[in-house]
Design a protein around this motif. Sequence first.
Motif, PDB file in Angstrom:
ATOM      1  N   VAL A  37       0.767  -1.328   0.022  1.00 55.57           N
ATOM      2  CA  VAL A  37      -0.021  -0.005  -0.121  1.00 55.57           C
ATOM      3  C   VAL A  37       0.789   1.398   0.024  1.00 55.57           C
ATOM      4  CG1 VAL A  37      -1.783   1.216   1.278  1.00 55.57           C
ATOM      5  CG2 VAL A  37      -2.008  -0.947   1.180  1.00 55.57           C
ATOM      6  N   ALA A  38       1.996   1.185   0.753  1.00 55.94           N
ATOM      7  CA  ALA A  38       3.029   2.419   0.864  1.00 55.94           C
ATOM      8  C   ALA A  38       3.567   2.616  -0.396  1.00 55.94           C
ATOM      9  CB  ALA A  38       3.908   2.267   1.744  1.00 55.94           C
ATOM     10  N   ALA A  39       3.916   1.558  -1.215  1.00 56.52           N
ATOM     11  CA  ALA A  39       4.451   1.753  -2.414  1.00 56.52           C
ATOM     12  C   ALA A  39       3.565   2.193  -3.746  1.00 56.52           C
ATOM     13  CB  ALA A  39       5.025   0.396  -2.957  1.00 56.52           C
ATOM     14  N   VAL A  40       2.292   1.788  -3.328  1.00 56.74           N
ATOM     15  CA  VAL A  40       1.323   2.112  -4.729  1.00 56.74           C
ATOM     16  C   VAL A  40       1.109   3.466  -4.180  1.00 56.74           C
ATOM     17  CG1 VAL A  40      -1.112   1.949  -5.170  1.00 56.74           C
ATOM     18  CG2 VAL A  40       0.313   0.085  -4.966  1.00 56.74           C
ATOM     19  N   VAL A  41       0.725   4.156  -3.069  1.00 55.93           N
ATOM     20  CA  VAL A  41       0.404   5.397  -2.644  1.00 55.93           C
ATOM     21  C   VAL A  41       1.658   6.479  -2.991  1.00 55.93           C
ATOM     22  CG1 VAL A  41       0.135   7.001  -0.621  1.00 55.93           C
ATOM     23  CG2 VAL A  41      -1.298   4.883  -0.882  1.00 55.93           C
ATOM     24  N   GLY A  42       2.919   5.709  -2.573  1.00 54.94           N
ATOM     25  CA  GLY A  42       4.009   6.687  -3.078  1.00 54.94           C
ATOM     26  C   GLY A  42       4.255   7.148  -4.534  1.00 54.94           C
ATOM     27  N   ARG A  43       3.804   5.884  -5.340  1.00 53.57           N
ATOM     28  CA  ARG A  43       4.068   5.938  -6.558  1.00 53.57           C
ATOM     29  C   ARG A  43       2.945   6.839  -7.328  1.00 53.57           C
ATOM     30  NH1 ARG A  43       7.106   5.909 -10.920  1.00 53.57           N
ATOM     31  NH2 ARG A  43       6.659   4.831 -12.642  1.00 53.57           N
ATOM     32  N   SER A  44       1.682   6.674  -6.801  1.00 53.66           N
ATOM     33  CA  SER A  44       0.595   7.461  -7.347  1.00 53.66           C
ATOM     34  C   SER A  44       0.630   8.971  -7.175  1.00 53.66           C
ATOM     35  CB  SER A  44      -0.685   6.997  -7.011  1.00 53.66           C
ATOM     36  OG  SER A  44      -0.916   7.148  -5.842  1.00 53.66           O
ATOM     37  N   SER A  45       1.494   9.327  -5.844  1.00 54.86           N
ATOM     38  CA  SER A  45       1.428  10.862  -5.572  1.00 54.86           C
ATOM     39  C   SER A  45       2.440  11.645  -6.610  1.00 54.86           C
ATOM     40  CB  SER A  45       1.882  10.907  -4.385  1.00 54.86           C
ATOM     41  OG  SER A  45       0.882  10.269  -3.266  1.00 54.86           O
TER      42      SER A  45
END
Length: 66
Positions: free
Chosen positions: A58-66
Amino acid sequence: MREFFRKWWDGEFIPHKNEPNSAVFFVGGTDKRHWTANRARWAVSFYLREWKWVIGSVAAVVGRSS
């Protein structure tokens, strides 16, 4: 509300059927749960087993989409 959630989560206990005049007696039964409660139990147990990977993903997906 708490009692409604508890009843949904635990389901209904269905005891084994025993013949009234039989010499054999079965103890126990099964829990009949709503299908959504089964899915919720699966999701919670998956999270509790794999919390390290869930939080990291979840942290990787949120960090990538920001």
